[in-house]
Scaffold this motif. Structure first.
Motif, PDB file in Angstrom:
ATOM      1  N   ASP A  72      -1.622  10.212  -3.039  1.00  0.00           N
ATOM      2  CA  ASP A  72      -2.817  11.048  -3.117  1.00  0.00           C
ATOM      3  C   ASP A  72      -4.074  10.217  -2.905  1.00  0.00           C
ATOM      4  OD1 ASP A  72      -1.435  13.500  -3.758  1.00  0.00           O
ATOM      5  OD2 ASP A  72      -1.105  12.661  -5.752  1.00  0.00           O
ATOM      6  N   VAL A  73      -4.003   8.942  -3.246  1.00  0.00           N
ATOM      7  CA  VAL A  73      -5.100   7.989  -3.073  1.00  0.00           C
ATOM      8  C   VAL A  73      -4.471   6.636  -2.759  1.00  0.00           C
ATOM      9  CG1 VAL A  73      -6.982   6.746  -4.234  1.00  0.00           C
ATOM     10  CG2 VAL A  73      -6.665   9.174  -4.675  1.00  0.00           C
ATOM     11  N   ILE A  74      -5.107   5.899  -1.864  1.00  0.00           N
ATOM     12  CA  ILE A  74      -4.655   4.550  -1.520  1.00  0.00           C
ATOM     13  C   ILE A  74      -5.776   3.578  -1.862  1.00  0.00           C
ATOM     14  CG2 ILE A  74      -3.994   2.992   0.365  1.00  0.00           C
ATOM     15  CD1 ILE A  74      -1.896   5.098   0.025  1.00  0.00           C
ATOM     16  N   CYS A  75      -5.396   2.449  -2.457  1.00  0.00           N
ATOM     17  CA  CYS A  75      -6.349   1.369  -2.716  1.00  0.00           C
ATOM     18  C   CYS A  75      -5.806   0.131  -2.021  1.00  0.00           C
ATOM     19  CB  CYS A  75      -6.474   1.089  -4.212  1.00  0.00           C
ATOM     20  SG  CYS A  75      -6.948   2.519  -5.184  1.00  0.00           S
ATOM     21  N   GLY A  76      -6.676  -0.591  -1.363  1.00  0.00           N
ATOM     22  CA  GLY A  76      -6.210  -1.788  -0.684  1.00  0.00           C
ATOM     23  C   GLY A  76      -7.352  -2.680  -0.277  1.00  0.00           C
ATOM     24  N   PHE A  77      -6.973  -3.865   0.197  1.00  0.00           N
ATOM     25  CA  PHE A  77      -7.972  -4.852   0.564  1.00  0.00           C
ATOM     26  C   PHE A  77      -7.404  -5.752   1.661  1.00  0.00           C
ATOM     27  CE2 PHE A  77     -10.209  -8.908   0.100  1.00  0.00           C
ATOM     28  CZ  PHE A  77     -11.527  -8.478   0.036  1.00  0.00           C
ATOM     29  N   GLY A  78      -8.148  -5.904   2.740  1.00  0.00           N
ATOM     30  CA  GLY A  78      -7.833  -6.890   3.753  1.00  0.00           C
ATOM     31  C   GLY A  78      -6.534  -6.675   4.504  1.00  0.00           C
ATOM     32  N   SER A  79      -6.241  -5.444   4.871  1.00  0.00           N
ATOM     33  CA  SER A  79      -4.992  -5.176   5.568  1.00  0.00           C
ATOM     34  C   SER A  79      -5.162  -3.992   6.513  1.00  0.00           C
ATOM     35  CB  SER A  79      -3.906  -4.851   4.535  1.00  0.00           C
ATOM     36  OG  SER A  79      -2.741  -4.385   5.152  1.00  0.00           O
ATOM     37  N   THR A  80      -4.414  -4.012   7.599  1.00  0.00           N
ATOM     38  CA  THR A  80      -4.439  -2.850   8.490  1.00  0.00           C
ATOM     39  C   THR A  80      -3.828  -1.632   7.816  1.00  0.00           C
ATOM     40  OG1 THR A  80      -2.372  -3.546   9.517  1.00  0.00           O
ATOM     41  CG2 THR A  80      -4.422  -4.143  10.662  1.00  0.00           C
ATOM     42  N   THR A  81      -3.156  -1.832   6.692  1.00  0.00           N
ATOM     43  CA  THR A  81      -2.647  -0.698   5.912  1.00  0.00           C
ATOM     44  C   THR A  81      -3.786   0.243   5.543  1.00  0.00           C
ATOM     45  OG1 THR A  81      -0.847  -2.050   5.048  1.00  0.00           O
ATOM     46  CG2 THR A  81      -1.373  -0.059   3.825  1.00  0.00           C
ATOM     47  N   LEU A  82      -4.980  -0.290   5.372  1.00  0.00           N
ATOM     48  CA  LEU A  82      -6.137   0.557   5.083  1.00  0.00           C
ATOM     49  C   LEU A  82      -6.364   1.561   6.208  1.00  0.00           C
ATOM     50  CD1 LEU A  82      -8.649  -2.176   3.845  1.00  0.00           C
ATOM     51  CD2 LEU A  82      -7.428  -0.515   2.421  1.00  0.00           C
ATOM     52  N   LEU A  83      -6.236   1.094   7.445  1.00  0.00           N
ATOM     53  CA  LEU A  83      -6.435   1.980   8.585  1.00  0.00           C
ATOM     54  C   LEU A  83      -5.283   2.966   8.730  1.00  0.00           C
ATOM     55  CD1 LEU A  83      -7.811  -0.543  11.231  1.00  0.00           C
ATOM     56  CD2 LEU A  83      -9.084   0.941   9.673  1.00  0.00           C
ATOM     57  N   GLU A  84      -4.073   2.503   8.450  1.00  0.00           N
ATOM     58  CA  GLU A  84      -2.913   3.392   8.504  1.00  0.00           C
ATOM     59  C   GLU A  84      -3.036   4.486   7.453  1.00  0.00           C
ATOM     60  OE1 GLU A  84       0.337   0.144  10.120  1.00  0.00           O
ATOM     61  OE2 GLU A  84      -0.158   0.198   7.996  1.00  0.00           O
TER      62      GLU A  84
END
Length: 169
Positions: A72-84
């Motif tokens: 439902d929510v994604i948290c991340g830092f410094g990864s293309t996973t953010l764009l995915e």
């Protein structure tokens, strides 16, 4: 690097799990081994035992794309996973505080020019509040989604599915 940010983010997620037993929290480190040890270390340092929470999981050997689609929510830092995650039409929160603000890291902050497509947390309190707020209100505007698609195409692949060509280039 990012030692303070690492600690604050993981402890915040554990704290939220302890306060919101009805919400499942998943920590998906990029790698296992020492990364799991470091997460457990910062938990112990802050008097947290992850085994005390049925709603907190640290998962390594899972498909990140399946997690993104279930989240439902994604948290991340410094990864293309953010764009995915961004093109999955879910709120994406980037913690941008603590040692991430140090001048020596400024040129290493990924997607800083694209922060407009994410929710940016500027403190520990802001991070925790944003997670709960976005769980309650997960709507991502069409305008933001259009920008997300454009940025995804810039860095990863066109939405037409020609990722291999882009990677080769």
């Amino acid at each position: 690097g990012y030692v303070e940010l690492f600690e604050h983010v993981h402890v915040s997620i554990a704290r939220l799990a302890s306060q919101h037993g009805d919400i499942d929290f998943v920590i998906k480190p990029k790698w296992g081994g020492p990364w799991i040890d470091e997460i457990e270390y910062v938990f112990r340092k802050n008097n947290i035992d992850s085994k005390d929470f049925d709603n907190l999981s640290i998962l390594v050997d899972v498909n990140v794309h399946e997690l993104i689609l279930e989240a439902d929510v994604i948290c991340g830092f410094g990864s293309t996973t953010l764009l995915e995650a961004a093109i999955a039409n879910v709120p994406v929160i980037v913690p941008y505080f603590a040692d991430a603000l140090k001048p020596e890291y400024a040129e290493h902050i990924q997607f800083k020019e694209e922060f407009e497509i994410f929710d940016i947390a500027h403190s520990v309190d802001d991070f925790e509040k944003l997670i709960i707020e976005r769980l309650k209100n997960p709507k991502v505007s069409k305008e933001c989604m259009d920008k997300r698609y454009s940025i995804f195409e810039k860095y990863v692949s066109s939405m037409k599915g020609d990722a291999v060509d882009k990677y080769v280039r």
